[in-house]
Design a protein around this motif. Sequence first.
Motif, PDB file in Angstrom:
ATOM      1  N   PHE A 102       0.790  -1.221   0.027  1.00  0.00           N
ATOM      2  CA  PHE A 102       0.016   0.124  -0.047  1.00  0.00           C
ATOM      3  C   PHE A 102       0.905   1.317   0.001  1.00  0.00           C
ATOM      4  N   SER A 103       0.388   2.278  -0.715  1.00  0.00           N
ATOM      5  CA  SER A 103       1.377   3.484  -0.552  1.00  0.00           C
ATOM      6  C   SER A 103       0.526   4.920  -0.799  1.00  0.00           C
ATOM      7  N   GLY A 104       1.155   5.785  -0.904  1.00  0.00           N
ATOM      8  CA  GLY A 104       0.238   7.166  -1.287  1.00  0.00           C
ATOM      9  C   GLY A 104      -0.427   7.568   0.039  1.00  0.00           C
ATOM     10  N   GLY A 105      -0.094   7.107   1.117  1.00  0.00           N
ATOM     11  CA  GLY A 105      -0.817   7.625   2.552  1.00  0.00           C
ATOM     12  C   GLY A 105       0.046   8.843   3.070  1.00  0.00           C
ATOM     13  N   THR A 106      -0.575   9.367   4.192  1.00  0.00           N
ATOM     14  CA  THR A 106       0.217   9.963   5.188  1.00  0.00           C
ATOM     15  C   THR A 106      -0.219   9.562   6.551  1.00  0.00           C
ATOM     16  N   VAL A 107       0.923   9.387   7.383  1.00  0.00           N
ATOM     17  CA  VAL A 107       0.981   9.161   8.886  1.00  0.00           C
ATOM     18  C   VAL A 107       1.306  10.442   9.620  1.00  0.00           C
ATOM     19  N   LEU A 108       0.827  10.165  10.860  1.00  0.00           N
ATOM     20  CA  LEU A 108       0.818  11.283  11.940  1.00  0.00           C
ATOM     21  C   LEU A 108       1.669  10.478  12.995  1.00  0.00           C
ATOM     22  N   LYS A 109       2.848  10.964  13.333  1.00  0.00           N
ATOM     23  CA  LYS A 109       3.731  10.448  14.382  1.00  0.00           C
ATOM     24  C   LYS A 109       3.387  11.164  15.752  1.00  0.00           C
ATOM     25  N   LEU A 110       2.496  10.488  16.645  1.00  0.00           N
ATOM     26  CA  LEU A 110       2.186  11.331  17.714  1.00  0.00           C
ATOM     27  C   LEU A 110       3.342  11.769  18.603  1.00  0.00           C
ATOM     28  N   SER A 111       4.428  11.253  18.672  1.00  0.00           N
ATOM     29  CA  SER A 111       5.571  11.755  19.512  1.00  0.00           C
ATOM     30  C   SER A 111       6.072  13.128  19.172  1.00  0.00           C
ATOM     31  N   ASN A 112       5.898  13.393  17.813  1.00  0.00           N
ATOM     32  CA  ASN A 112       6.464  14.443  17.401  1.00  0.00           C
ATOM     33  C   ASN A 112       5.458  15.565  16.993  1.00  0.00           C
ATOM     34  N   GLY A 113       4.343  14.911  16.543  1.00  0.00           N
ATOM     35  CA  GLY A 113       3.182  15.939  15.875  1.00  0.00           C
ATOM     36  C   GLY A 113       3.191  16.124  14.322  1.00  0.00           C
ATOM     37  N   LYS A 114       4.178  15.468  13.867  1.00  0.00           N
ATOM     38  CA  LYS A 114       4.533  15.619  12.614  1.00  0.00           C
ATOM     39  C   LYS A 114       3.805  14.598  11.527  1.00  0.00           C
ATOM     40  N   THR A 115       3.757  15.133  10.392  1.00  0.00           N
ATOM     41  CA  THR A 115       3.091  13.984   9.385  1.00  0.00           C
ATOM     42  C   THR A 115       4.244  13.828   8.324  1.00  0.00           C
ATOM     43  N   TYR A 116       3.945  12.447   7.837  1.00  0.00           N
ATOM     44  CA  TYR A 116       5.122  11.829   6.861  1.00  0.00           C
ATOM     45  C   TYR A 116       4.211  11.256   5.751  1.00  0.00           C
ATOM     46  N   LYS A 117       4.813  11.096   4.591  1.00  0.00           N
ATOM     47  CA  LYS A 117       4.538  10.317   3.500  1.00  0.00           C
ATOM     48  C   LYS A 117       4.558   8.839   3.824  1.00  0.00           C
ATOM     49  N   SER A 118       3.473   8.010   3.685  1.00  0.00           N
ATOM     50  CA  SER A 118       3.185   6.804   4.252  1.00  0.00           C
ATOM     51  C   SER A 118       3.231   5.580   3.091  1.00  0.00           C
ATOM     52  N   LYS A 119       3.591   4.312   3.519  1.00  0.00           N
ATOM     53  CA  LYS A 119       3.438   3.213   2.576  1.00  0.00           C
ATOM     54  C   LYS A 119       3.250   2.047   3.626  1.00  0.00           C
ATOM     55  N   ALA A 120       2.790   1.065   3.228  1.00  0.00           N
ATOM     56  CA  ALA A 120       2.648   0.035   4.442  1.00  0.00           C
ATOM     57  C   ALA A 120       2.671  -1.417   3.540  1.00  0.00           C
ATOM     58  N   GLU A 121       3.177  -2.374   4.224  1.00  0.00           N
ATOM     59  CA  GLU A 121       3.278  -3.978   3.623  1.00  0.00           C
ATOM     60  C   GLU A 121       2.718  -4.871   4.444  1.00  0.00           C
ATOM     61  N   LEU A 122       1.811  -5.432   4.329  1.00  0.00           N
ATOM     62  CA  LEU A 122       1.375  -6.885   5.122  1.00  0.00           C
ATOM     63  C   LEU A 122       2.395  -8.011   4.952  1.00  0.00           C
ATOM     64  N   THR A 123       2.971  -8.574   6.371  1.00  0.00           N
ATOM     65  CA  THR A 123       3.843  -9.555   6.179  1.00  0.00           C
ATOM     66  C   THR A 123       3.442 -10.627   7.059  1.00  0.00           C
TER      67      THR A 123
END
Length: 148
Positions: A102-123
């Motif tokens: 999966f790709s094209g997403g955005t993730v919020l990192k709670l520890s610093n409050g910043k957002t990053y481009k995101s991807k994911a992979e099921l394993t």
Amino acid sequence: MRNLRTQLLCSLLALPLLATSIAAFAQSSPVGRWKTYDEETGKPRLIVDIYQAKNGAYAAKVVETLFAANATCTSCSGANKDKPIKDMVILWNLKPDGENAFSGGTVLKLSNGKTYKSKAELTDGGEKINVYGCLGFICKHQTWTREH
């Protein structure tokens, strides 16, 4: 009568194969509850629910905090500033990008409050998901485990 017995026997033998293929299909989807872990201590941190949003992409929201009952996002800015972490959407716009990817997403990192481009992979047959947060070409990931 013999033909009926043969058909019944074949049907009974096919059921486990059908159940296995249905289970395998279900595990190729990230939809469900996942446990996240603290990057430094490795202790369970959150229970998140990955769901399919109205636009067809995947998103994730926090359904339970395991580190503090009424935790708020003190590092967040904007609309999430000092809001409860429970029920907060922390991942959005994740779209299928190949088998178990999966790709094209955005993730919020709670520890610093910043957002990053995101991807994911099921394993591990859909029992784990690696969620990546990327800044340019540099990506870090967390491994979440499926809750049953």
